[in-house]
Write an enzyme that holds these catalytic residues in place. Structure first.
Site, PDB file in Angstrom:
ATOM      1  N   LYS A  49      -0.876   4.827   4.639  1.00 52.74           N
ATOM      2  CA  LYS A  49      -1.850   3.914   5.255  1.00 52.74           C
ATOM      3  C   LYS A  49      -1.481   3.715   6.724  1.00 52.74           C
ATOM      4  CE  LYS A  49      -4.082  -0.546   4.598  1.00 52.74           C
ATOM      5  NZ  LYS A  49      -5.424   0.026   4.769  1.00 52.74           N
ATOM      6  N   HIS A  80       0.822  -1.212   0.000  1.00 47.88           N
ATOM      7  CA  HIS A  80       0.000   0.000   0.000  1.00 47.88           C
ATOM      8  C   HIS A  80       0.851   1.255   0.000  1.00 47.88           C
ATOM      9  CE1 HIS A  80      -3.198  -2.806   1.192  1.00 47.88           C
ATOM     10  NE2 HIS A  80      -4.032  -1.894   0.733  1.00 47.88           N
TER      11      HIS A  80
HETATM   12  P1  NAD Z   1      -7.664   9.667   4.888  1.00 50.85           P
HETATM   13  O1  NAD Z   1      -6.703   9.856   6.010  1.00 50.85           O
HETATM   14  O2  NAD Z   1      -7.377  10.317   3.566  1.00 50.85           O
HETATM   15  O3  NAD Z   1      -9.111  10.170   5.340  1.00 50.85           O
HETATM   16  C1  NAD Z   1      -9.653   9.953   6.609  1.00 50.85           C
HETATM   17  C2  NAD Z   1     -10.583  11.106   6.904  1.00 50.85           C
HETATM   18  O4  NAD Z   1     -11.265  10.831   8.122  1.00 50.85           O
HETATM   19  C3  NAD Z   1      -9.829  12.445   7.091  1.00 50.85           C
HETATM   20  O5  NAD Z   1     -10.450  13.464   6.344  1.00 50.85           O
HETATM   21  C4  NAD Z   1      -9.960  12.693   8.591  1.00 50.85           C
HETATM   22  O6  NAD Z   1      -9.994  14.080   8.920  1.00 50.85           O
HETATM   23  C5  NAD Z   1     -11.309  12.030   8.873  1.00 50.85           C
HETATM   24  N1  NAD Z   1     -11.538  11.754  10.278  1.00 50.85           N
HETATM   25  C6  NAD Z   1     -10.625  11.559  11.276  1.00 50.85           C
HETATM   26  N2  NAD Z   1     -11.268  11.366  12.447  1.00 50.85           N
HETATM   27  C7  NAD Z   1     -12.589  11.455  12.179  1.00 50.85           C
HETATM   28  C8  NAD Z   1     -13.749  11.364  12.990  1.00 50.85           C
HETATM   29  N3  NAD Z   1     -13.687  11.176  14.319  1.00 50.85           N
HETATM   30  N4  NAD Z   1     -14.966  11.495  12.398  1.00 50.85           N
HETATM   31  C9  NAD Z   1     -15.063  11.726  11.066  1.00 50.85           C
HETATM   32  N5  NAD Z   1     -13.995  11.837  10.246  1.00 50.85           N
HETATM   33  C10 NAD Z   1     -12.774  11.700  10.807  1.00 50.85           C
HETATM   34  O7  NAD Z   1      -7.849   8.095   4.722  1.00 50.85           O
HETATM   35  P2  NAD Z   1      -8.439   7.307   3.460  1.00 50.85           P
HETATM   36  O8  NAD Z   1      -7.324   6.894   2.574  1.00 50.85           O
HETATM   37  O9  NAD Z   1      -9.596   8.057   2.902  1.00 50.85           O
HETATM   38  O10 NAD Z   1      -8.935   5.966   4.164  1.00 50.85           O
HETATM   39  C11 NAD Z   1      -9.952   6.001   5.139  1.00 50.85           C
HETATM   40  C12 NAD Z   1     -10.184   4.590   5.678  1.00 50.85           C
HETATM   41  O11 NAD Z   1     -10.680   3.770   4.620  1.00 50.85           O
HETATM   42  C13 NAD Z   1      -8.926   3.884   6.185  1.00 50.85           C
HETATM   43  O12 NAD Z   1      -9.255   3.068   7.284  1.00 50.85           O
HETATM   44  C14 NAD Z   1      -8.509   3.036   4.997  1.00 50.85           C
HETATM   45  O13 NAD Z   1      -7.745   1.918   5.365  1.00 50.85           O
HETATM   46  C15 NAD Z   1      -9.859   2.617   4.487  1.00 50.85           C
HETATM   47  N6  NAD Z   1      -9.922   2.208   3.080  1.00 50.85           N
HETATM   48  C16 NAD Z   1     -10.823   1.255   2.792  1.00 50.85           C
HETATM   49  C17 NAD Z   1     -11.026   0.863   1.484  1.00 50.85           C
HETATM   50  C18 NAD Z   1     -12.084  -0.152   1.189  1.00 50.85           C
HETATM   51  O14 NAD Z   1     -12.259  -0.522   0.011  1.00 50.85           O
HETATM   52  N7  NAD Z   1     -12.815  -0.623   2.190  1.00 50.85           N
HETATM   53  C19 NAD Z   1     -10.288   1.450   0.455  1.00 50.85           C
HETATM   54  C20 NAD Z   1      -9.352   2.441   0.777  1.00 50.85           C
HETATM   55  C21 NAD Z   1      -9.201   2.829   2.107  1.00 50.85           C
END
Ligand code: NAD
Length: 249
Positions: free
Chosen positions: A139, A135
Site C-alpha cells: 500500500k 494493510h
Molecule cells: P495497484 O498498484 O495494484 O494498481 C494500480 C494500477 O493503476 C496499476 O495497474 C497501475 O499501472 C495503474 N496506474 C498507474 N498510473 C496510472 C495512470 N496514470 N492511469 C491509469 N492507471 C494507472 O493498486 P490497488 O491495490 O489496485 O489499489 C489502487 C488504489 O485503490 C489505491 O489508491 C488503493 O489505496 C485504493 N483502494 C481502495 C479501496 C476502496 O475500497 N476504496 C480498496 C482497495 C484499494
C-alpha cells in the site's frame, strides 16, 4: 439488452482494477467496454456510461477530470482525495456543463462503512479514541483513506457533542512516534505481509474500552459496494463522498 450499463475500468491491470473487471463481466446488467491502465489514452472511453477508477493517488484527479470533461459518470476508489482535491473536482464538475456524477469512496466494503457509522455513533461517549489501520506492505499511502475518513467523522461527532480534542498521552511525542493525527484523532498505520485491509477504532473512558474492528480478507469484499455504486452513480449528479450515500443503511 438496452438497459445494460456500459462500464470502463481505469487502473484495470491493478489488484483492484482487475477484480472490478471480473465482477463487471460476471454481472448480468453490466457490460465491460474498456480496460485502461497507465499508458492508455482516455480520450476514447469505448462508449462507457460509467468509469470505475482504481489507480494511484498522483494520477486519479487527472483521470477523473478527464472522464468528467467527457460527461461520463465516475466511481472512484483511489485514495488521496483530501479537501483541496475534492474542492477542485467539485468545481470541475460544475464547469463541465455535463450533468455528471462522481462517487468517491475510501472503502467499498459494506462492513467498513458500518464500522465508520458505529464509530461516529460511539465517539461522543468516550474521552479517548485512536484508530489503528493495518494493510498489506504494498500500500503506497498512509494513513489509509478509510482511517482518514473515520477520523474526520469521529472528530465531527466529538465537536458536535462539545467534546474537545482527544487528550494527549502523557508521553512526550515530538517526532510523532505514536503515529499521525488526522483532524486531531491519533491514527497508527501498520504494514505487514499477509494482511489485506483491516481497521480498529479503539474508544476508551474511565473503566472501559470499546473496540470496533473490520477485516477485509480478500478484495472480493469490495465488489458488492463497487457494483452498487456503478448502478447508483447516474442518479447522484455532482460529487458524492462515501458509499453510505448509496446504501440503504
Ligand atoms: P495497484 O498498484 O495494484 O494498481 C494500480 C494500477 O493503476 C496499476 O495497474 C497501475 O499501472 C495503474 N496506474 C498507474 N498510473 C496510472 C495512470 N496514470 N492511469 C491509469 N492507471 C494507472 O493498486 P490497488 O491495490 O489496485 O489499489 C489502487 C488504489 O485503490 C489505491 O489508491 C488503493 O489505496 C485504493 N483502494 C481502495 C479501496 C476502496 O475500497 N476504496 C480498496 C482497495 C484499494
Amino acid at each position: 439488452m438496452d438497459s445494460l450499463i456500459r462500464v470502463a475500468v481505469v487502473g484495470a491491470a491493478g489488484r483492484m482494477g482487475s477484480q472490478v473487471c471480473r465482477a463487471v463481466e460476471a454481472a448480468d446488467d453490466l457490460e465491460l467496454v474498456g480496460r485502461f491502465d497507465v499508458d492508455d489514452d482516455l480520450r476514447d472511453l469505448g462508449g462507457a456510461d460509467v468509469v470505475v477508477e482504481f489507480s494511484v493517488p498522483s494520477a486519479s484527479p487527472d483521470n477523473v477530470a478527464h472522464c468528467v470533461g467527457q460527461g461520463v459518470d465516475v466511481v472512484v476508489g483511489t485514495t488521496g482525495w483530501d479537501e483541496e482535491r475534492l474542492a477542485r473536482l467539485e468545481q470541475q464538475i460544475a464547469d463541465s456543463g455535463h450533468d455528471v456524477g462522481v462517487l468517491i469512496a475510501p472503502n467499498f466494503a459494506v462492513g467498513a462503512v458500518l464500522m465508520m457509522r458505529f464509530a461516529e455513533q460511539a465517539a461522543r461517549f468516550y474521552e479517548s479514541v485512536e484508530i489503528i489501520e493495518l494493510h498489506h506492505p504494498n500500500k503506497v499511502d498512509a494513513p489509509s483513506g478509510t482511517a482518514a475518513r473515520t477520523a474526520r467523522l469521529v472528530a465531527a461527532a466529538r465537536r458536535s457533542a462539545g467534546l474537545g480534542d482527544v487528550p494527549d498521552a502523557t508521553t512526550d511525542d515530538p517526532d510523532g512516534a505514536r503515529g499521525a493525527r488526522v483532524d486531531g484523532i491519533p491514527v497508527h498505520s501498520v504494514r505487514l505481509r499477509g494482511l489485506v485491509a483491516h481497521q480498529e477504532v479503539v474508544l476508551g473512558t474511565e473503566g472501559e474500552t470499546l473496540t470496533l474492528r473490520h477485516d477485509s480478507f480478500d478484495r472480493v469484499s469490495f465488489m458488492p459496494g463497487v457494483l452498487a455504486a456503478v448502478r447508483a452513480v447516474g442518479d447522484h449528479p455532482g460529487l458524492t463522498v462515501g458509499l453510505e450515500n448509496v446504501l440503504d443503511l
